[in-house]
Enzyme design. Structure first.
Site, short mmCIF file in Angstrom:
data_model
loop_
_atom_site.label_atom_id
_atom_site.label_comp_id
_atom_site.label_asym_id
_atom_site.label_seq_id
_atom_site.Cartn_x
_atom_site.Cartn_y
_atom_site.Cartn_z
N ASP A 480 61.94 55.15 16.15
CA ASP A 480 62.53 56.49 16.08
C ASP A 480 63.87 56.40 15.37
OD1 ASP A 480 62.65 59.20 16.48
OD2 ASP A 480 63.15 59.09 18.60
N GLU A 483 65.38 57.20 9.82
CA GLU A 483 65.47 57.74 8.45
C GLU A 483 66.48 57.00 7.57
OE1 GLU A 483 63.21 60.04 10.86
OE2 GLU A 483 65.32 59.65 11.26
N ASP A 559 59.82 65.89 15.89
CA ASP A 559 60.19 66.94 16.84
C ASP A 559 59.66 68.32 16.44
OD1 ASP A 559 61.51 64.82 17.93
OD2 ASP A 559 63.51 65.48 17.35
#
Length: 822
Positions: A480, A483, A559
């Site tokens: 997670d 990025e 999300d």
């Protein structure tokens, strides 16, 4: 600064974290101010006229007045071209060496001063101005890349300069000469020095007027990509997202184009920040002439190189997998239902939820622990108060058939004395700025440093850290915040663009490394798990990634917002990612935020049961996601969806194996077998699961019936057994208890029988037609090879005959057969 974003930052992260995020944002701006070269005058150029060519096996090199084009057709029909010395390697996308050139294909003179390459599957022509055109063997145009244009910074006195694009695209091959004569053309080795590799560029392409665009990674507004601009920069949308939000966590410069002429995939192998602008064409536009569809790719730097794979959809993705790597095979248990939540809070709560599944007779394969199980949100730690014996909990759950999966974030709390931080510092593992100072950002643990996964030594160091996760009893991981994310109240929530990266020893900055950061983290984790536990297939999926990420695992939606638009976006993401070569994915069932209504949760759950990654998940402040929390009616319907998923587990196992062998996704657009069907190309609310099943989820509130567009052939409603003939549209019942699912006539698929043993479910072939299917049996969670079993079905005197096809002929199936549809 946006004051509203600052207030939101304070609310979400708290006052202390919010102030840290503000300081981090200003620090990032200052870092880039002195770390990036100042923007100055630029000079535009186009290739100019072709001067000479040097043939070679598979293609050759064409030299233009101001550029050089290298072009090659591989033995499998894949086409590569690169401008100004750009070759296939180095590349983060490719799985290894570039494919071998086709020895039978050579560059040869064409008309009007151009050149061409003729191969078995594709003909490539290069015009004298630098346009590259791909045609089918029959001469039908698939794609035409117009002469590109570059804007290069000038470091000394020279010719005319251009500070902006100046209108910058070459509208057609015929305009090459006019662009040639325009201001700002670089005259080869002229007086103005050009910084190598720093040019931004634009490439405009034309496709047939009837073409439809798909792909570009995870796009919530898909799967068909409408006219508009799509950014190529992996981005945390800062909260829940819906179909209108772009970009998202996982972008790829991969276009999947479908037209009457054929199907092709185009990949611009460049990881820099960019933008793709798409415009569908129009047939009969303007005096009866077609207006082609267009794709314009703009990159802020990096090489201009492109791969194109042509053929049927199945052949295209097989070629793409051969180029970028076979998809990782998830362990068998990862094809079952999984439950996650940010905010389980304690081992006691985990036990309560698992007991809830068991007491209600609901199957469950895995439970995922989010950041709240960490000590102070620090990666590779455990909160011993809330999880006093995590290995014991993992063993207890495993005895019940439930695995534990751990979240893993890349950011490391920058605190001297912390073993992980000290170890990373000693290994020189963290990203630095241009002055050699450690880059800091703000994530859940506070101020953090970021490992540079583009360094092979750092990947090996990081992969070894997963031993701690295995000691805690975890069976898999999900990456997670990769990025990567740095919390900011304004601006881009990531590292400074001037941050320095190893890039496999070549050196460079975050402008090039950003989009491949998660890909290289996935490589580090996957290879680390393979070394640490060599007898088991790793289970890893990642929120962010890039082309080739399927080699290391899958992904999920991130999300996605709770609401009917979020439900629709969930399907778009899975379909689009599958066409980019990532077959294993799924959404946060129920949405990440908020509290879904019972109807919305159920419809999301029913969709999730037919997707590769079937996982409920929610935020710490969101409503519950256990099926029994929505009342007895929802529970019973969810139970039915779970039962069907478990019954079809052997089919999912087969699809997983076939994805690895062929690159074909589990979930496919309904046009997969008939890309020439224009109506099917526009169908976005249904999908094929393998070759055998068509699933039509309910994506709108209050619906109890829905229209379903059928491909050609006979299809059976699996609930009623009624047969329908395609192509065409039918209206089917969709009560709350189920969504419409149709089976292809003649299909042979493996299922679990009533006793749990494998059997073959066969849907009766239509009269005068035959059917069949492939079966790959479960060999466990290791690396044991698996064989493909081939079956055929046919009608003989009104009776369905099923035979296994072998190299020696046909034989009895060897599995119980249950016939449906008669």
């Amino acid at each position: 600064m946006d004051g509203r974003e600052l207030v939101r930052s304070m609310k979400v992260f708290g006052a202390v974290q919010g102030l840290r995020a503000v300081r981090s944002a200003w620090r990032r701006r200052r870092t880039d101010a002195w770390g990036l070269p100042p923007l100055g005058a630029e000079r535009a150029r186009v290739p100019g006229l072709a001067v000479e060519a040097e043939p070679a096996p598979g293609g050759g090199t064409v030299r233009f007045a101001r550029s050089t084009l290298r072009i090659c057709v591989s033995s499998g029909g894949t086409v590569f071209w690169g401008w100004d010395g750009a070759g296939p390697l180095p590349s983060y996308a490719l799985a290894g060496e570039a494919p071998d050139a086709d020895p039978r294909a050579f560059l040869e003179p064409d008309t009007d001063g151009g050149w061409r390459i003729v191969s078995e599957r594709v003909t490539v022509t290069v015009s004298r101005h630098g346009a590259v055109e791909l045609r089918t063997p029959g001469g039908v145009m698939l794609r035409r890349d117009l002469p590109p244009r570059w804007w290069e910074p000038v470091t000394g006195p020279g010719e005319d300069t251009a500070a902006g694009d100046g209108g910058g695209t070459v509208a057609g091959d015929g305009e090459g000469a006019r662009a040639d004569a325009g201001a700002g053309a670089v005259a080869g080795n002229g007086a103005g020095a050009v910084v190598p590799g720093s040019a931004r560029w634009v490439q405009r392409s034309e496709v047939p007027a009837d073409a439809r665009f798909f792909g570009l990674g995870g796009r919530a507004a898909g799967p068909r990509l409408r006219d508009g601009s799509y950014r190529l920069w992996n981005t945390d949308p800062k909260g829940g997202f819906g179909p209108g939000d772009d970009p998202l966590y996982l972008t790829m410069p991969v276009q999947f184009v479908v037209s009457d002429a054929g199907t092709h995939l185009a990949f611009h192998d460049n990881s820099w920040d960019g933008r793709v602008t798409l415009a569908e064409g129009e047939e009969g536009a303007g005096s009866g002439h077609d207006r082609p569809g267009t794709s314009e790719v703009r990159m802020t730097g990096g090489p201009l190189r492109c791969w194109v794979v042509v053929g049927t959809p199945a052949r295209v993705l097989h070629g793409w997998a051969a180029l970028t790597g076979a998809p990782a095979l998830p362990p068998s248990w990862a094809l079952g239902p999984q439950h996650a939540r940010w905010g389980f809070g304690s081992a006691r709560e985990v036990r309560r939820v698992v007991a809830g599944y068991r007491e209600r007779g609901l199957p469950l394969s895995a439970v995922h622990l989010d950041i709240d199980h960490y000590d102070g949100h620090r990666v590779f730690t455990v909160d011993r108060e809330r999880f006093p014996d995590l290995p014991g909990l993992a063993e207890e759950l495993r005895e019940q058939g439930v695995r534990l999966v751990s979240i893993v974030d890349p950011a490391v709390k920058a605190e001297p004395g912390d073993p992980l931080y000290d170890g990373g510092s000693a290994a020189d593992a963290f990203v630095k700025d241009a002055r050699g100072q450690e880059i800091r950002g703000v994530v859940w643990p506070g101020e953090c440093a970021y490992p540079d996964f583009t360094d092979p030594a750092v990947r090996k160091w990081w992969g070894g850290l997963y031993e701690e996760r295995l000691r805690q009893g975890f069976a898999g991981v999900w990456h997670d915040m990769n990025e990567p994310v740095s919390f900011v109240p304004f601006g881009d929530p990531t590292l400074p663009r001037s941050a320095r990266h190893a890039l496999e020893g070549r050196g460079g900055d975050h402008r090039e490394a950003h989009n491949v950061y998660a890909l290289t983290m996935a490589e580090a984790g996957y290879e680390g798990l393979r070394r640490l536990r060599p007898d088991e297939r790793p289970f890893l999926f990642s929120r962010s990634g890039w082309a080739g990420m399927q080699r290391y695992g899958g992904t999920w939606s991130g999300d996605v917002s709770t609401g009917w638009p979020g439900l629709r976006a969930s399907l778009s993401l899975v379909l689009g990612l599958g066409l980019c070569g990532v077959p294993y994915s799924g959404p946060d069932v129920g949405g990440f935020d908020g509290s879904p209504s019972p109807e919305l949760f159920l419809r999301w759950y029913q969709l999730g049961a037919w997707l590769p990654l079937f996982r409920t998940h929610a935020a710490i402040d969101a409503g519950r996601r256990e099926p029994w929390e929505f009342g007895p009616e929802v529970l019973e319907h969810a139970r039915a969806a779970l039962a069907e998923r478990e019954r079809l587990r052997p089919y999912f196992t087969t699809l997983a194996r076939l994805a690895r062998m062929t690159g074909a996704p589990y979930v496919r657009p309904v046009w997969w077998g008939a890309p020439e069907d224009r109506v099917l190309r526009d169908c976005e609310d249904a999908f094929l699961l393998g070759d055998a099943l068509l699933v039509a989820p309910v994506l709108t509130s209050g619906a109890d019936r829905r229209a379903v567009r059928l491909p050609r052939g006979r299809w059976y409603d699996t609930a009623t057994g009624r047969a329908y003939e395609g192509p065409g549209q039918v209206l089917l019942d969709a009560p709350l208890s189920r969504v419409p699912v149709l089976a292809r006539a003649g299909a042979v698929l493996p299922v679990r029988g009533e006793g749990g043993e494998p059997e073959l479910e066969v849907w009766a072939p239509a009269p005068g037609r035959t059917g069949g299917g492939l079966v790959v049996r479960d060999t466990g969670d290791g690396w044991e090879p698996a064989a493909i079993e081939r079956y055929q079905s046919r009608l003989v005197d009104g009776r369905v005959v099923v035979e296994r096809v072998t190299d020696d002929g046909v034989e009895e199936p060897g599995l119980p057969v249950r016939v449906r549809g008669l």
